[in-house]
Design an enzyme around this catalytic site. Structure first.
Site, short mmCIF file in Angstrom:
data_model
loop_
_atom_site.label_atom_id
_atom_site.label_comp_id
_atom_site.label_asym_id
_atom_site.label_seq_id
_atom_site.Cartn_x
_atom_site.Cartn_y
_atom_site.Cartn_z
N GLY A 187 0.81 -1.21 0.00
CA GLY A 187 0.00 0.00 0.00
C GLY A 187 0.84 1.25 0.00
CD GLU A 227 0.52 2.47 3.34
OE1 GLU A 227 0.84 3.68 3.28
OE2 GLU A 227 1.36 1.55 3.19
CG HIS A 236 8.09 4.40 6.94
ND1 HIS A 236 8.47 4.66 5.64
CD2 HIS A 236 6.93 3.66 6.86
CE1 HIS A 236 7.59 4.10 4.80
NE2 HIS A 236 6.65 3.48 5.53
CD1 TRP A 238 13.88 3.72 8.18
CD2 TRP A 238 11.98 2.70 8.81
NE1 TRP A 238 13.18 3.37 7.04
CE2 TRP A 238 12.02 2.74 7.40
CE3 TRP A 238 10.89 2.10 9.44
CZ2 TRP A 238 11.00 2.20 6.61
CZ3 TRP A 238 9.88 1.57 8.65
CH2 TRP A 238 9.94 1.62 7.26
CG ASP A 246 9.54 8.83 14.50
OD1 ASP A 246 10.13 9.62 15.27
OD2 ASP A 246 8.84 7.89 14.93
CB THR A 251 9.00 6.63 18.34
OG1 THR A 251 9.46 7.78 17.62
CG2 THR A 251 7.48 6.62 18.38
CG ASP A 287 -1.10 -7.24 9.03
OD1 ASP A 287 -0.19 -6.49 8.61
OD2 ASP A 287 -2.23 -7.28 8.50
#
Length: 315
Positions: A187, A227, A236, A238, A246, A251, A287
């Protein structure tokens, strides 16, 4: 922990980094997907090249976002987000059912609101787990038969002039194109600030929802969670660079994307060797291995719906 950097240099770095998992071919070959492939950053870079004014617009959005995050201004009450599914199919399997589409709505509501039952309560990042008070609603389904075997990432599926389906009210509805993308791409999404006509997310039919044609290991609807996270201005985890940024304070720094389901205690080799938040929806894990947003990510998402945010028309 990362500091939020607002300098022009860091913004330029954020917008210029890329990975190698995409294709711009309109007729990209299909491929067996082993690792998650998201083309959002690559598509964004193409949009930057096509529109010289977009970089400045993105810089303005980033400044507004950081101001809202620092002031902790978030959306009050429940924000309802109507979703229009634009289904492009060549085979019966690609023409996924209403039940499969509804299962995707159910996943989005659980994941963004922190109600997903697969969350691990022993998660070392439990203290920063966040939830945003939004409600996704299945507004409409538009279906169109096509002869295309794959669509690539050049937004052709979003244009009726190229055989796709035009967006429906994209300033007040989230448009979700379902099609075979090809090239190993699950996606991609358009970040806030891009062209209205192409605004929304694109997900392959095999990685949409939890029933029907949903295919392991991407059969829990998390491709769309990832998405839509981009659509709500998340990067993302990273930062699209080795030990990148990010733009979220809570994070940890990652070497790069993780795949599969990393072993408990997996750490990066970045400065300080921090424990990576590989269970975050904005990583590339399977997932079943992702199940949370952070509070900082939630604040960043909420900021785009503020009265001066880029998606204020959804309020």
């Amino acid at each position: 922990m990362k500091k939020i950097i607002l300098s022009a240099f860091s913004l330029l770095l954020l917008l210029s980094c890329s990975n190698d998992e995409t294709t711009n071919s309109t007729e990209a070959p299909t491929a067996e997907v082993v690792h998650r492939g998201c083309a959002s950053q690559e598509v964004h870079e193409r949009h930057l090249q096509e529109n010289p004014l977009l970089a400045q617009k993105m810089a303005e959005i980033e400044a507004i976002t950081q101001e809202a995050v620092l002031e902790n201004r978030i959306v009050n009450g429940v924000l309802e987000i109507p979703v229009v599914f634009n289904v492009l199919y060549r085979t019966a399997a690609e023409n996924i059912s209403q039940a499969q589409l509804q299962s995707q709505i159910d996943v989005l509501n659980a994941d963004f609101r922190g109600a997903n039952t697969d969350y691990n309560s022993n998660n070392p990042f439990n203290n920063v787990r966040g939830a945003i008070n939004v409600k996704f609603i299945l507004d409409n389904v538009v279906r169109k038969s096509t002869t295309k075997s794959s669509w690539g990432t050049n937004d052709a599926m979003k244009r009726s002039s190229q055989g796709g389906i035009d967006a429906s009210s994209p300033t007040t509805k989230l448009n979700y194109w379902v099609c075979t993308i090809g090239g190993g791409i699950l996606g991609y999404a358009q970040f806030p600030g891009g062209a209205t006509a192409t605004d929304g997310v694109v997900c392959d039919s095999k990685y949409t929802g939890t029933t029907g044609s949903a295919t392991y290991p991407f059969n829990k609807g998390r491709t769309a969670t990832h998405e839509v996270g981009h659509w709500m201005n998340l990067r993302h985890i990273w930062g699209d660079a080795n030990c990148g940024n990010d733009q979220v304070a809570d994070t940890p720094t990652h070497n790069g994307p993780n795949s599969g389901v990393p072993a408990v205690g997996h750490r990066s080799t970045c400065s300080g060797q921090p424990l990576e938040m590989y269970m975050n929806y904005m990583d590339y894990t399977d997932d079943r291995g992702m199940y949370m947003f952070s509070k900082g990510q939630v604040s960043r998402m909420a900021a785009i719906f503020n009265s001066n945010g880029p998606r204020k028309s959804f309020r």
